[in-house]
Motif scaffolding. Structure first.
Motif, PDB file in Angstrom:
ATOM      1  N   LEU A 498     102.490  58.897  18.794  1.00 12.97           N
ATOM      2  CA  LEU A 498     101.973  59.574  17.599  1.00 12.97           C
ATOM      3  C   LEU A 498     102.796  60.765  17.119  1.00 12.97           C
ATOM      4  O   LEU A 498     102.587  61.243  16.013  1.00 12.97           O
ATOM      5  CB  LEU A 498     100.541  60.049  17.854  1.00 12.97           C
ATOM      6  N   THR A 499     103.699  61.288  17.929  1.00 11.74           N
ATOM      7  CA  THR A 499     104.415  62.503  17.523  1.00 11.74           C
ATOM      8  C   THR A 499     105.913  62.244  17.383  1.00 11.74           C
ATOM      9  O   THR A 499     106.475  61.394  18.057  1.00 11.74           O
ATOM     10  CB  THR A 499     104.187  63.641  18.537  1.00 11.74           C
ATOM     11  N   ASP A 500     106.526  63.013  16.484  1.00  9.76           N
ATOM     12  CA  ASP A 500     107.981  62.929  16.321  1.00  9.76           C
ATOM     13  C   ASP A 500     108.626  64.304  16.463  1.00  9.76           C
ATOM     14  O   ASP A 500     109.790  64.505  16.151  1.00  9.76           O
ATOM     15  CB  ASP A 500     108.344  62.308  14.963  1.00  9.76           C
ATOM     16  N   ILE A 513     111.229  74.301  20.040  1.00  6.85           N
ATOM     17  CA  ILE A 513     110.963  73.187  19.118  1.00  6.85           C
ATOM     18  C   ILE A 513     111.973  72.069  19.421  1.00  6.85           C
ATOM     19  O   ILE A 513     113.179  72.305  19.451  1.00  6.85           O
ATOM     20  CB  ILE A 513     111.091  73.635  17.649  1.00  6.85           C
ATOM     21  N   PHE A 514     111.441  70.869  19.687  1.00  3.55           N
ATOM     22  CA  PHE A 514     112.296  69.710  20.005  1.00  3.55           C
ATOM     23  C   PHE A 514     112.004  68.595  19.007  1.00  3.55           C
ATOM     24  O   PHE A 514     110.847  68.225  18.807  1.00  3.55           O
ATOM     25  CB  PHE A 514     112.015  69.221  21.431  1.00  3.55           C
ATOM     26  N   ASN A 515     113.037  68.076  18.381  1.00  2.35           N
ATOM     27  CA  ASN A 515     112.869  66.975  17.430  1.00  2.35           C
ATOM     28  C   ASN A 515     112.947  65.637  18.166  1.00  2.35           C
ATOM     29  O   ASN A 515     114.026  65.192  18.564  1.00  2.35           O
ATOM     30  CB  ASN A 515     113.947  67.042  16.342  1.00  2.35           C
ATOM     31  N   GLY A 516     111.806  65.014  18.359  1.00  2.00           N
ATOM     32  CA  GLY A 516     111.733  63.748  19.094  1.00  2.00           C
ATOM     33  C   GLY A 516     110.425  63.691  19.846  1.00  2.00           C
ATOM     34  O   GLY A 516     109.664  64.665  19.897  1.00  2.00           O
ATOM     35  N   ASN A 517     110.123  62.525  20.462  1.00  2.00           N
ATOM     36  CA  ASN A 517     108.875  62.408  21.224  1.00  2.00           C
ATOM     37  C   ASN A 517     109.087  62.813  22.680  1.00  2.00           C
ATOM     38  O   ASN A 517     110.183  63.239  23.073  1.00  2.00           O
ATOM     39  CB  ASN A 517     108.282  60.998  21.107  1.00  2.00           C
ATOM     40  N   TYR A 518     108.044  62.651  23.500  1.00  2.00           N
ATOM     41  CA  TYR A 518     108.106  63.155  24.873  1.00  2.00           C
ATOM     42  C   TYR A 518     109.140  62.413  25.724  1.00  2.00           C
ATOM     43  O   TYR A 518     109.870  63.035  26.487  1.00  2.00           O
ATOM     44  CB  TYR A 518     106.718  63.056  25.533  1.00  2.00           C
ATOM     45  N   SER A 519     109.210  61.092  25.588  1.00  6.26           N
ATOM     46  CA  SER A 519     110.177  60.329  26.384  1.00  6.26           C
ATOM     47  C   SER A 519     111.604  60.762  26.071  1.00  6.26           C
ATOM     48  O   SER A 519     112.447  60.876  26.969  1.00  6.26           O
ATOM     49  CB  SER A 519     110.008  58.826  26.138  1.00  6.26           C
ATOM     50  N   SER A 520     111.902  61.011  24.788  1.00  7.58           N
ATOM     51  CA  SER A 520     113.233  61.483  24.394  1.00  7.58           C
ATOM     52  C   SER A 520     113.524  62.836  25.038  1.00  7.58           C
ATOM     53  O   SER A 520     114.635  63.088  25.512  1.00  7.58           O
ATOM     54  CB  SER A 520     113.329  61.621  22.873  1.00  7.58           C
ATOM     55  N   TYR A 521     112.509  63.697  25.069  1.00  8.66           N
ATOM     56  CA  TYR A 521     112.666  65.021  25.679  1.00  8.66           C
ATOM     57  C   TYR A 521     112.955  64.899  27.174  1.00  8.66           C
ATOM     58  O   TYR A 521     113.842  65.581  27.706  1.00  8.66           O
ATOM     59  CB  TYR A 521     111.405  65.842  25.439  1.00  8.66           C
ATOM     60  N   ARG A 522     112.209  64.024  27.866  1.00  8.46           N
ATOM     61  CA  ARG A 522     112.430  63.860  29.308  1.00  8.46           C
ATOM     62  C   ARG A 522     113.810  63.296  29.607  1.00  8.46           C
ATOM     63  O   ARG A 522     114.459  63.689  30.578  1.00  8.46           O
ATOM     64  CB  ARG A 522     111.346  62.950  29.909  1.00  8.46           C
ATOM     65  N   ILE A 523     114.264  62.356  28.784  1.00  9.70           N
ATOM     66  CA  ILE A 523     115.615  61.796  28.976  1.00  9.70           C
ATOM     67  C   ILE A 523     116.650  62.905  28.835  1.00  9.70           C
ATOM     68  O   ILE A 523     117.592  63.013  29.643  1.00  9.70           O
ATOM     69  CB  ILE A 523     115.885  60.661  27.958  1.00  9.70           C
ATOM     70  N   GLU A 524     116.468  63.757  27.824  1.00  8.85           N
ATOM     71  CA  GLU A 524     117.412  64.866  27.623  1.00  8.85           C
ATOM     72  C   GLU A 524     117.397  65.815  28.820  1.00  8.85           C
ATOM     73  O   GLU A 524     118.450  66.275  29.288  1.00  8.85           O
ATOM     74  CB  GLU A 524     117.056  65.637  26.349  1.00  8.85           C
ATOM     75  N   GLN A 525     116.171  66.108  29.351  1.00  8.20           N
ATOM     76  CA  GLN A 525     116.048  67.007  30.493  1.00  8.20           C
ATOM     77  C   GLN A 525     116.732  66.434  31.736  1.00  8.20           C
ATOM     78  O   GLN A 525     117.400  67.158  32.477  1.00  8.20           O
ATOM     79  CB  GLN A 525     114.571  67.283  30.798  1.00  8.20           C
ATOM     80  N   GLU A 526     116.563  65.118  31.962  1.00  2.97           N
ATOM     81  CA  GLU A 526     117.202  64.470  33.111  1.00  2.97           C
ATOM     82  C   GLU A 526     118.722  64.510  32.984  1.00  2.97           C
ATOM     83  O   GLU A 526     119.433  64.726  33.972  1.00  2.97           O
ATOM     84  CB  GLU A 526     116.714  63.017  33.251  1.00  2.97           C
TER      85      GLU A 526
END
Length: 620
Positions: A498-500, A513-526
């Motif tokens: 539901l979120t972008d 502020i992060f542009n993207g959903n949660y999975s994209s954020y976790r991939i970036e963090q990893e």
């Protein structure tokens, strides 16, 4: 062989049967999710299996000498006063000696002789690893200050405390009712790892589809008072459920047509009273009974008019908020745009609810300002839920807001019709709120928020206690919702869908502020973690020898290579000795620090030697 099973199990409240004749079993090592709509009886079934009360009929059979643990939605603490009283079982000597040891270390001037005595007992009980595990569980679930009184804890803290106790006791069978409620996403991911190690047997109710998929290998659906088993993940369950329902619908249509014909025959009441006539009448009643057992599926219908939204929605200008010496929000600004779909994430205690209360005007910032557009209408679904009058009738809860509600197409319906769309049949509409299940109360809360026709929706943990079917409908509604959405949820599936954009509460007042959903954020963090580890390794790596082509080691390098092999072996033995000494030493703090320092130095040296040995071995 099943280690827990239901045999002809049935239960009723006030002559209203939730289910009858349930028979199923769970074998050791199975990890099962129990799903079904709100009010189907999932929590009741878990309580029966956990033997919290007796069923109206049938029985629960358990294997002998198997330890069961039960996490309920609203935990009870059996008269325990403090966190420590509850966590450490009186009849478990390992836990009690660890409790005494931890409480002693917290004293300003601990009794060294008593520390030595407890240290020796912990070693004799081989409980050092257990002590470390207890500390890890309590730390992960945010539980500190073991002397804190349980009565001072919030509902979320009590649920986490109950979960901590269950994980520490480590039963052979886990019965879990919504284990992810009140946990942040990092803790949920840790819990997934914990529950999937050691061959645990699990039966749980959860609305979190990622959590369900990552843990369970079988799904049992409670539907219409019956159980249906699906051996597979969530996607497999959805596929097979759709097939079953399609067959049921086809059978229902066929039966209805046949019933219509037979009913016409019955009404004519043929004069012949022979055997054939009686057999046909018996067949009619049998078919009628079977048709009653197959009902067409109803689903929640979320459809309300949205208030008109102007160009100016909400502007946040350099807001800050502090509590005592803690900064919760520090100089944050944002201008909301039409169609914003924002996920608000962060660990528990970082200030998510404070942020929401400030933007809705329930709380004032210490600095900065919040400027709301004239046409902005908030719809705020609070995590804690609404405070209903338990003696109020369900229909009056809605009528107190409006007798008639406008839908998105401009048509109006009555409060009773709207309740029916939200799966509250007439019988429940005129019943008391106190008779609703936890999930049904949450659905009523959601309905109250939506009928005010908001154009700026704030949903704070909306998934808690809602069934998966309702969540699917909620997702569809929110995907098509033209207004602004702020979603706070530990349900990663929902946030992803539901979120972008994310507002990430990082602590100490910082909001990223992060542009993207949660999975994209976790991939970036990893990826960042991997890069950081790579940089650290490169910095610690000894400077390599000048590269030149050669087919074998020089004489000097060969001597170095042989010496390194011997030195590495000696160093590994020394490290093992230090680790043993550390495990056996607990009273002398200076000595402990000295051992730790020496251990770290030796491990660093070992890493450097190993790098050099690898370089030489490649050339060799």
């Amino acid at each position: 062989m099943s280690i827990i099973s239901a045999e002809q199990l049935g239960h009723a409240y006030n002559d209203n049967w939730l289910f009858k004749n349930l028979t199923f079993g769970i074998q050791q090592g199975q990890r099962v999710a129990l799903v079904g709509i709100n009010g189907a009886g999932k929590s009741t079934l878990l309580k029966l299996l956990a033997e919290r009360f007796k069923p109206s009929e049938g029985k629960v059979v358990k294997a002998k000498d198997i330890r069961f643990g039960y996490l309920e939605q609203d935990p009870k603490f059996d008269g325990s006063t403090t966190i420590s009283d509850y966590v450490f079982s009186a009849d478990n000597r390992q836990q009690q000696v660890i409790r005494e040891y931890e409480e002693l270390l917290e004293q300003s001037n601990p009794d060294i002789e008593l520390i030595n005595k407890l240290t020796e007992e912990i070693s004799n009980l081989e409980a050092w690893e257990y002590e470390h595990q207890i500390k890890t569980i309590l730390g992960r679930l945010g539980i500190s200050n073991l002397e804190k009184e349980i009565t001072t804890l919030s509902g979320g803290q009590k649920k986490r405390l109950s979960l901590a106790k269950l994980l520490i006791d480590d039963p052979e069978v886990y019965i879990l009712d919504e284990p992810t409620n009140h946990l942040d996403i990092d803790t949920i991911e840790w819990l997934e790892s914990f529950l999937t190690t050691g061959g645990k047997t699990i039966l749980m109710v959860t609305h979190d589809r990622y959590f369900l998929d990552n843990i369970c290998n079988e799904i049992i659906e409670l539907d219409g008072g019956k159980v249906f088993s699906y051996k597979g993940k969530y996607a497999y369950y959805l596929e097979k459920k759709a097939e079953r329902e399609a067959i049921d619908e086809a059978t229902l249509a066929k039966n209805k047509n046949l019933l219509k014909k037979e009913l016409e025959w019955m009404r004519r009441m043929p004069q012949a009273r022979g055997t054939k006539s009686k057999a046909r009448k018996d067949a009619f009643y049998d078919l009628e009974e079977k048709t009653k057992g197959i009902s067409s599926k109803d689903s929640v219908s979320l459809d309300v008019k949205m208030s008109r939204q102007g160009n100016k929605i909400l502007e946040i200008d350099n807001i800050s908020k502090h509590f005592t010496d803690q900064s919760v929000i520090n100089n944050f600004s944002y201008v909301f745009k039409k169609g914003d779909k924002i996920g608000l994430t962060g660990k528990n205690g970082t200030g998510k609810s404070t942020f929401l209360n400030i933007i809705t005007g329930e709380l004032n910032p210490d600095e900065g300002k919040v400027d709301k557009g004239e046409t902005t209408v908030f719809g705020y679904y609070h995590q804690s839920g609404l405070k209903f009058d338990e003696d109020e009738r369900v229909i009056d809860v809605v009528k107190n807001i409006a007798e008639y509600i406008t839908l998105s197409d401009g048509s109006t319906i009555s409060a009773s019709q709207l309740l029916t769309l939200f799966l509250f049949p007439p019988k429940k509409q005129h019943g008391f709120v106190s008779l609703l299940s936890g999930g049904e109360k949450k659905r009523l809360h959601l309905m109250k928020v939506l009928i005010k026709n908001p154009n700026f929706l704030i949903l704070d943990e909306p998934t808690n206690d809602l069934d998966i079917d309702t969540l699917n409908v909620l997702e569809e509604f929110l995907e098509n919702f033209p207004g602004v959405l702020i979603l706070v949820s530990h349900d990663r599936y929902l946030v992803d869908k539901l979120t972008d954009q994310l507002f990430i509460m990082e602590g100490n007042g910082e909001i990223k502020i992060f542009n993207g959903n949660y999975s994209s954020y976790r991939i970036e963090q990893e990826e960042l973690k991997t890069k950081e580890k790579s940089i650290v390794k490169t910095e610690n790596k000894p400077t390599p020898l000048p590269t030149k082509e050669k087919s074998k080691l020089s004489y000097k390098e060969k001597l170095e290579f042989d010496k390194l092999s011997a030195d590495i072996e000696t160093l590994e033995i020394e490290i093992k000795k230090l680790e043993t000494a550390l495990a056996n030493e607990s009273s002398d703090i200076d000595k402990i620090n000295q051992i730790i320092e020496q251990l770290e130095e030796n491990k660093e040296s070992l890493e450097e030697m190993s790098f050099r040995w690898l370089e030489l071995s490649e050339n060799a």
